[in-house]
Design an enzyme around this catalytic site. Structure first.
Site, PDB file in Angstrom:
ATOM      1  N   HIS A  39       0.836  -1.208   0.000  1.00  0.00           N
ATOM      2  CA  HIS A  39       0.000   0.000   0.000  1.00  0.00           C
ATOM      3  C   HIS A  39       0.870   1.257   0.000  1.00  0.00           C
ATOM      4  CE1 HIS A  39      -2.747  -2.896   2.276  1.00  0.00           C
ATOM      5  NE2 HIS A  39      -3.482  -2.542   1.240  1.00  0.00           N
ATOM      6  N   GLN A  63     -17.761  -7.164  -0.592  1.00  0.00           N
ATOM      7  CA  GLN A  63     -16.881  -8.013  -1.388  1.00  0.00           C
ATOM      8  C   GLN A  63     -16.485  -9.298  -0.661  1.00  0.00           C
ATOM      9  OE1 GLN A  63     -13.963  -4.637  -1.648  1.00  0.00           O
ATOM     10  NE2 GLN A  63     -12.442  -6.251  -1.585  1.00  0.00           N
TER      11      GLN A  63
END
Ligand code: PAF
Length: 284
Positions: A39, A63
């Site tokens: 990230h 999700q």
């Protein structure tokens, strides 16, 4: 300096609007938090644009299937904010679930075609959830550019498709997968691996890499997948959801690599599902 933390769409939009008035561009890095070096590489690429950077931290329930790890998914907001402060990020968007999915929410964004196989076949709910939340985050923030990692390669392809299809005025940029020294792709889910599983895990990248080398030298996908499957099973990957060679843009399966392609896999080590992929560049 610590990033400004926004939990409301209106406040985020007001800040972004003010930056725009000052002539600044805006880069968004969508994440589910539990930030790792993968990230942070996206964050650094976002910062390199020279404008303002927003990082969203939202564990998106839509999700995850009911039997998946939504409840267990690592959540470290204090650590995440400290990392973002150190990286010089201006804003963290941390919406509560009911800001993203308010009562009565009834819309799903579905990307067809590129989401049908691979992750889409193993996790049928996944891409509807990703496409819906990414569309919302892009419309909430209205960034000039949004950054996604190649680690989730099919997600990247699906996001490019939805942005083009829905005329969302945002560039999508990809960043290469960040790996530990032994080759294991960084993932928040690596935290689930036992010490023994962690030792076996880098074999996945090793196998994908030699498959890619054989394919770029003209080997067939059938042969590469058969050899790769045997090697993964021998290394202790008890279940293989998929191991496939696909065109890098369309994700259609290819029998021989004559244009840029990807070898993609999802495999299980104990209770942990790992995904990874590598590029294949045809030689000559
Ligand atoms: O890649 C992820 O972390 C997530 O799928 C994303 C893009 C932030 C959407 O929830």
């Amino acid at each position: 300096m610590a990033p400004s933390v926004f939990d409301s769409i209106a406040d985020l939009r007001e800040a972004v609007g003010a930056w725009r008035k000052d002539g600044l561009t805006v880069a968004l890095v969508p994440t589910m938090g539990a930030l790792h070096e993968g990230h942070m590489a996206l964050v650094r690429a976002a910062r390199a644009h020279g404008g303002r950077t927003v990082v969203s931290l939202f564990v998106n329930p839509s999700q995850f299937a009911p039997d998946e790890d939504f409840g267990l998914y690592p959540r470290n907001p204090a650590d995440d904010l400290a990392k973002l402060a150190e990286a010089g990020v201006e804003a963290a968007f941390m919406p509560p679930t009911n800001a993203i999915y308010p009562p009565g929410f009834a819309t799903t964004v579905r990307v067809e075609g590129v989401t049908d196989g691979l992750e889409g076949a193993s996790r049928p709910h996944f891409f509807d959830g990703v496409a819906t939340v990414v569309t919302k985050l892009l419309l909430q923030c209205l960034p000039d550019v949004a950054l996604f990692g190649e680690k989730d390669y099919q997600q990247l392809v699906a996001v490019r498709r939805l942005v083009a299809d829905l005329d969302i005025p945002c560039r999508i940029e990809a960043a290469p997968t960040v790996r530990d020294d032994d080759g294991l792709a960084l993932s928040s889910r690596n935290a689930y691996l036992s010490a023994e599983e962690r030792r076996a895990a880098p074999r996945l990248y090793e196998v994908l890499s030699w498959m890619a080398a054989a394919l770029s030298e003209g080997g067939t996908s059938a042969e590469a997948v058969a050899n790769g499957t045997a090697a993964l099973e021998g290394a202790g990957f008890a279940r293989i959801d998929y191991l496939a060679v696909c065109n890098a843009e369309t994700l259609a399966p290819v029998e021989r690599v004559t244009a840029p392609a990807r070898v993609l896999a999802a495999v299980w080590l104990g209770e942990t599902r790992l995904i990874d992929n590598v590029p294949v560049i045809p030689v000559g």
